[in-house]
Every structure is written in structure tokens, then in C-alpha cells.
Design an enzyme around this catalytic site. Structure first.
Site, PDB file in Angstrom:
ATOM      1  N   HIS A  14      73.407  83.914  61.530  1.00 27.63           N
ATOM      2  CA  HIS A  14      73.625  82.553  62.064  1.00 27.63           C
ATOM      3  C   HIS A  14      74.853  81.934  61.395  1.00 27.63           C
ATOM      4  CE1 HIS A  14      71.695  78.669  63.679  1.00 27.63           C
ATOM      5  NE2 HIS A  14      72.929  78.367  63.280  1.00 27.63           N
ATOM      6  N   HIS A  16      78.594  79.418  62.076  1.00 28.25           N
ATOM      7  CA  HIS A  16      79.489  78.600  62.895  1.00 28.25           C
ATOM      8  C   HIS A  16      80.914  78.902  62.430  1.00 28.25           C
ATOM      9  CE1 HIS A  16      76.228  76.217  64.689  1.00 28.25           C
ATOM     10  NE2 HIS A  16      75.626  76.450  63.526  1.00 28.25           N
ATOM     11  N   LEU A  17      81.634  79.680  63.232  1.00 31.20           N
ATOM     12  CA  LEU A  17      83.011  80.033  62.851  1.00 31.20           C
ATOM     13  C   LEU A  17      84.018  79.001  63.331  1.00 31.20           C
ATOM     14  CD1 LEU A  17      83.082  83.907  63.492  1.00 31.20           C
ATOM     15  CD2 LEU A  17      82.775  82.716  61.306  1.00 31.20           C
ATOM     16  N   ARG A  18      83.579  78.101  64.239  1.00 27.41           N
ATOM     17  CA  ARG A  18      84.507  77.127  64.842  1.00 27.41           C
ATOM     18  C   ARG A  18      85.635  77.847  65.577  1.00 27.41           C
ATOM     19  NH1 ARG A  18      80.341  73.877  63.951  1.00 27.41           N
ATOM     20  NH2 ARG A  18      80.396  72.692  62.021  1.00 27.41           N
ATOM     21  N   ASN A  42      78.487  76.644  69.757  1.00 33.95           N
ATOM     22  CA  ASN A  42      78.617  75.186  69.961  1.00 33.95           C
ATOM     23  C   ASN A  42      80.038  74.698  69.710  1.00 33.95           C
ATOM     24  OD1 ASN A  42      78.254  75.661  67.185  1.00 33.95           O
ATOM     25  ND2 ASN A  42      77.398  73.617  66.824  1.00 33.95           N
ATOM     26  N   LYS A  98      71.706  80.992  72.805  1.00 35.38           N
ATOM     27  CA  LYS A  98      71.270  79.939  71.888  1.00 35.38           C
ATOM     28  C   LYS A  98      70.759  78.745  72.678  1.00 35.38           C
ATOM     29  CE  LYS A  98      70.865  77.730  67.931  1.00 35.38           C
ATOM     30  NZ  LYS A  98      71.931  77.282  67.048  1.00 35.38           N
ATOM     31  N   HIS A 135      67.300  76.452  68.314  1.00 35.85           N
ATOM     32  CA  HIS A 135      67.376  75.297  67.414  1.00 35.85           C
ATOM     33  C   HIS A 135      66.105  74.501  67.682  1.00 35.85           C
ATOM     34  CE1 HIS A 135      69.584  72.133  65.045  1.00 35.85           C
ATOM     35  NE2 HIS A 135      68.533  71.483  65.510  1.00 35.85           N
ATOM     36  N   HIS A 173      67.042  78.808  61.373  1.00 38.11           N
ATOM     37  CA  HIS A 173      67.081  77.914  60.196  1.00 38.11           C
ATOM     38  C   HIS A 173      65.792  77.102  60.035  1.00 38.11           C
ATOM     39  CE1 HIS A 173      68.374  75.281  63.412  1.00 38.11           C
ATOM     40  NE2 HIS A 173      69.624  75.685  63.372  1.00 38.11           N
ATOM     41  N   LEU A 218      71.375  69.804  59.701  1.00 40.09           N
ATOM     42  CA  LEU A 218      70.261  69.762  60.645  1.00 40.09           C
ATOM     43  C   LEU A 218      69.755  71.175  60.927  1.00 40.09           C
ATOM     44  CD1 LEU A 218      71.592  67.055  63.109  1.00 40.09           C
ATOM     45  CD2 LEU A 218      69.642  66.840  61.541  1.00 40.09           C
ATOM     46  N   ASP A 246      73.603  79.579  58.552  1.00 40.24           N
ATOM     47  CA  ASP A 246      73.955  78.337  59.248  1.00 40.24           C
ATOM     48  C   ASP A 246      75.171  77.679  58.612  1.00 40.24           C
ATOM     49  OD1 ASP A 246      73.829  76.482  61.261  1.00 40.24           O
ATOM     50  OD2 ASP A 246      72.287  75.253  60.317  1.00 40.24           O
ATOM     51  N   HIS A 250      82.691  71.275  58.036  1.00 39.62           N
ATOM     52  CA  HIS A 250      83.291  70.018  58.513  1.00 39.62           C
ATOM     53  C   HIS A 250      84.240  69.573  57.412  1.00 39.62           C
ATOM     54  CE1 HIS A 250      80.438  69.351  61.870  1.00 39.62           C
ATOM     55  NE2 HIS A 250      79.518  69.832  61.059  1.00 39.62           N
ATOM     56  N   ALA A 262      76.740  66.693  60.310  1.00 44.50           N
ATOM     57  CA  ALA A 262      75.703  67.564  59.743  1.00 44.50           C
ATOM     58  C   ALA A 262      76.267  68.962  59.552  1.00 44.50           C
ATOM     59  CB  ALA A 262      74.515  67.621  60.692  1.00 44.50           C
TER      60      ALA A 262
HETATM   61  O1  DOR Z   1      73.820  71.132  60.125  1.00 49.11           O
HETATM   62  C1  DOR Z   1      74.127  71.670  61.166  1.00 49.11           C
HETATM   63  N1  DOR Z   1      75.421  71.878  61.516  1.00 49.11           N
HETATM   64  N2  DOR Z   1      73.160  72.035  62.003  1.00 49.11           N
HETATM   65  C2  DOR Z   1      73.410  72.510  63.221  1.00 49.11           C
HETATM   66  O2  DOR Z   1      72.482  72.797  63.936  1.00 49.11           O
HETATM   67  C3  DOR Z   1      74.810  72.626  63.727  1.00 49.11           C
HETATM   68  C4  DOR Z   1      75.762  72.685  62.622  1.00 49.11           C
HETATM   69  C5  DOR Z   1      77.186  72.442  63.079  1.00 49.11           C
HETATM   70  O3  DOR Z   1      77.613  73.081  64.041  1.00 49.11           O
HETATM   71  O4  DOR Z   1      77.861  71.642  62.456  1.00 49.11           O
HETATM   72 ZN    ZN Z   2      73.577  76.437  63.297  1.00 45.91          ZN
END
Ligand code: DOR
Ligand code: ZN
Length: 346
Positions: A14, A16-18, A42, A98, A135, A173, A218, A246, A250, A262
Site C-alpha cells: 500500500h 501513494h507514489l503521487r 488517488n 481500490k 479504505h 491500513h 486516515l 500507506d 504531503h 492526512a
Molecule cells: O492518511 C492518508 N493519506 N490516508 C489515506 O487514505 C490517503 C492518504 C493520501 O493519499 O494522502
Molecule cells: Zn492509502
């Protein structure tokens, strides 16, 4: 005392590579520790079709070191096309889908409004053996933020699994005792990922002496009883639980804000953090299965061939790291870690 641990090369189920300016940095951090990663969809706009997933995979491949394999996912919407999804799964372009309930978290405005609207998609996924990554939080404003996961189990997960009993499902998560117990008692087609931060912090960390935006993610961290239940599940030896960080970057100004985002960026030190938990729980012997075996077995993928080595020894985590054109505050920033990542081989 074990001072050095060499395990089969792990995967992160899990991440998030952006995209864009972040991509080279996120990929470098994840690929340093992990051979494969389940890449969350996402983005803005989200990765909703096989064509978008393939284009994203190409952008990742351009910046990835040799030997790193991104496993792509589709972001489910009320309008997901089951034919496109099944074709992408059949030709290996996408590995899983997802489910974000609409408005649950970062970039989830396009998410599913009612699980019943994607029942035809779930029917296809069950038939072809494609994993559904969930999620698991309800999003109605009437439900307390700390209860959203437990309510999701009753309101969404139980009915969905009743209607699709053979659906391969990963409860992502997990943060509660209820979720850990639900997954442990479920049949073998149900599994869960656990982050390192939810094994380390409880909700007090978000309010320790003031508001702590870098501990906000989150699903939000819960009470101590839940953290302890997660540690028990992760170190239990059950094949249903596996590593998923996860990691969700940011920039510092997006976290330290009147409405902070988050997400916790733990890709640089995930293995150090997880191994510390297994060490504290007297379960170092169970770390390899959690990090490197249970995930691929659930997904039906081969185990990795290489290894990574972790050694006991103090390192101070930097206060900030570069991210794209800005900076990020990583997980455990400025803290002393008692295990080190000594490198990967093969
Ligand atoms: O804390 C989180 N950040 N929870 C998520 O489900 C998404 C993630 C994000 O993409 O920033
Ligand atoms: Zn996530």
C-alpha cells in the site's frame, strides 16, 4: 540478542507514489527498501481506467531503478467499466481495484457513493479473482471519526462479503481491534494490511502538547487498546496480515496548515520502524512472513529472490527531507531509531 536480521526482500502492499514533481523522490524511497509496491490510484484526476493505469506505470518506470515493480490499481467509481477492468487484469496491466468511499480521504471525491452501485463490478472481480482493496471508513458526518472503521465493518463489509463470499478482499491500513478481530475470524479470501505508524502511535500522539499535524492520517490513530490489538495481529504469525505502509507524502506547508492534509510519509524508514515493533514484541522470527511472504501469497505472486538486512544500532531520522521542489517531514523526524536499514541484495 539478535543484532542483525536478513530476510527475503519485502514488498509494500500500500503506497501513494503521487505524480509529477514528487514521483522521482517517492519511487526512490520505496524502491530502496521494497521490490514491489501496490500503487494507490488517488491521483487528481484519479486512475480510473486501464489506459490511465498503463500511462501512470510508464511514468513510474521512467524514474524507477532496475528491479522495482509497481503493481497498478484502479480507482473504483460509480461508473467503473467491468469490461475494461477485467481486460486490464487479464493482461497484467492492473493488479487490483481500490474502493474509496466518496469523501473518505485525500482525492476521494470521485469515490463510490453506495457500494451497491458497483455490485456488477464486484461480481466480475469475484469471478476473475481480482482483489478488492478497501479504505474501510464510513463517511457520513453523523459518525464520529474514531468510530468510522468499526461502523464500516457492520454497515458495508459484512453485507458485501455476504453477497460476494469468494471475493478476494484486503481491508487496508486497519486501525481497530474490531478490524483485526474481523479479519482474523474471516475466511482466507479476506486479509489486511497494517501500517508501521498505527503499530507505534495511538491517538494521544496527535495532541501531545499541542496539535501534531505529522501524526495525522486516515484512518486516524485510535486508542491504545487498538494499537495493542494491531501489534498482536501483525506479530501473531497469521498469514492474513501483511505489510502496507500507506506512505502518503504531503509537503510541510500542506501538513502545517489551518486544514492540514492526512498522511504520514514513512517510505524512507518503514522497515526500521516495523522491525522495531517485532523486536519489542519478541517476534523477530515472524517478521519475514509479515513483510515478505504473506502479501505475495495472498496476491498469488511469486516471492522475491533477493534479501534485505536490518541491523541493531542507533540512527537519528532527519527533521526534513527533499520532496519534489519542496520539503517533507518524514515519519519519526528527529527521533532516534534503534534499527538500521543496512541494504538490499539481489
Ligand atoms: O492518511 C492518508 N493519506 N490516508 C489515506 O487514505 C490517503 C492518504 C493520501 O493519499 O494522502
Ligand atoms: Zn492509502
Amino acid at each position: 540478542m539478535t543484532d542483525s536480521l536478513t530476510i527475503r526482500r519485502p514488498d509494500d502492499w500500500h503506497v501513494h507514489l503521487r505524480d509529477g514533481a514528487f514521483l522521482a523522490d517517492t519511487v526512490a524511497h520505496t524502491a530502496r527498501q521494497f521490490a514491489r509496491a501496490i500503487v494507490m490510484p488517488n491521483l487528481s484526476p484519479p486512475v480510473t481506467t486501464t489506459a490511465l493505469a498503463l500511462a501512470y506505470r510508464d511514468r513510474i518506470a521512467k524514474v524507477a531503478p532496475a528491479g522495482f515493480t509497481p503493481l497498478m490499481t484502479l480507482y473504483l467509481t460509480d461508473g467503473t467499466d467491468p469490461v475494461d477492468m477485467a481486460a486490464g487484469f487479464a493482461n497484467g496491466a492492473v493488479t487490483a481495484c481500490k474502493l474509496y468511499p466518496a469523501h473518505a480521504t485525500t482525492n476521494s471525491a470521485h469515490g463510490v457513493t453506495d457500494i451497491r452501485s458497483i455490485y456488477p463490478v464486484l461480481e466480475t472481480m469475484q469471478a476473475i479473482g481480482m482483489p478488492l482493496l478497501v479504505h474501510g471508513e464510513v463517511t457520513d458526518a453523523a459518525t464520529d471519526i474514531f468510530d468510522r472503521e468499526a461502523v464500516f465493518i457492520e454497515r458495508v463489509l459484512i453485507p458485501t462479503l455476504r453477497d460476494f463470499p469468494a471475493l478476494k478482499l484486503v481491508f487496508e491500513h486497519i486501525t481497530t481491534k474490531e478490524a483485526a478481530e474481523f479479519v482474523a475470524a474471516a475466511p482466507d479470501n479476506v486479509a489486511a494490511t497494517i501500517t508501521c505508524h498505527h503499530l507505534v502511535i495511538n491517538r494521544n500522539a496527535i495532541f501531545a502538547g499541542g496539535i501534531r499535524p505529522h501524526a495525522y492520517c486516515l484512518p486516524i490513530a485510535k486508542r491504545e487498546v487498538h494499537r495493542l490489538a494491531l501489534r498482536k495481529a501483525a506479530t501473531s504469525g497469521s498469514a492474513k496480515f501483511f505489510l502496507g505502509t500507506d506512505t502518503a507524502p504531503h509537503l510541510v506547508q500542506a501538513k502545517e496548515s489551518g486544514c492540514g492534509c492526512a498522511g504520514i510519509f514513512n517510505a524512507p524508514n518503514a522497515l526500521e520502524s516495523y522491525v522495531t515493533v517485532f523486536d519489542e514484541e519478541g517476534a523477530l522470527g515472524r517478521f519475514e512472513a509479515f513483510a515478505s511472504e504473506n502479501g505475495p501469497k495472498f496476491y498469488g505472486l511469486p516471492l522475491n529472490e533477493g534479501t534485505v538486512t536490518l541491523t541493531r544500532g542507533e540512527t537519528v531520522m532527519p527533521a526534513r527531507l527533499p520532496m519534489g521542489e519542496g520539503e517533507i517531514v518524514p515519519w519519526l523526524a528527529g527521533e532516534t531509531m534503534n534499527w538500521r536499514f543496512a541494504g538490499a541484495e539481489g
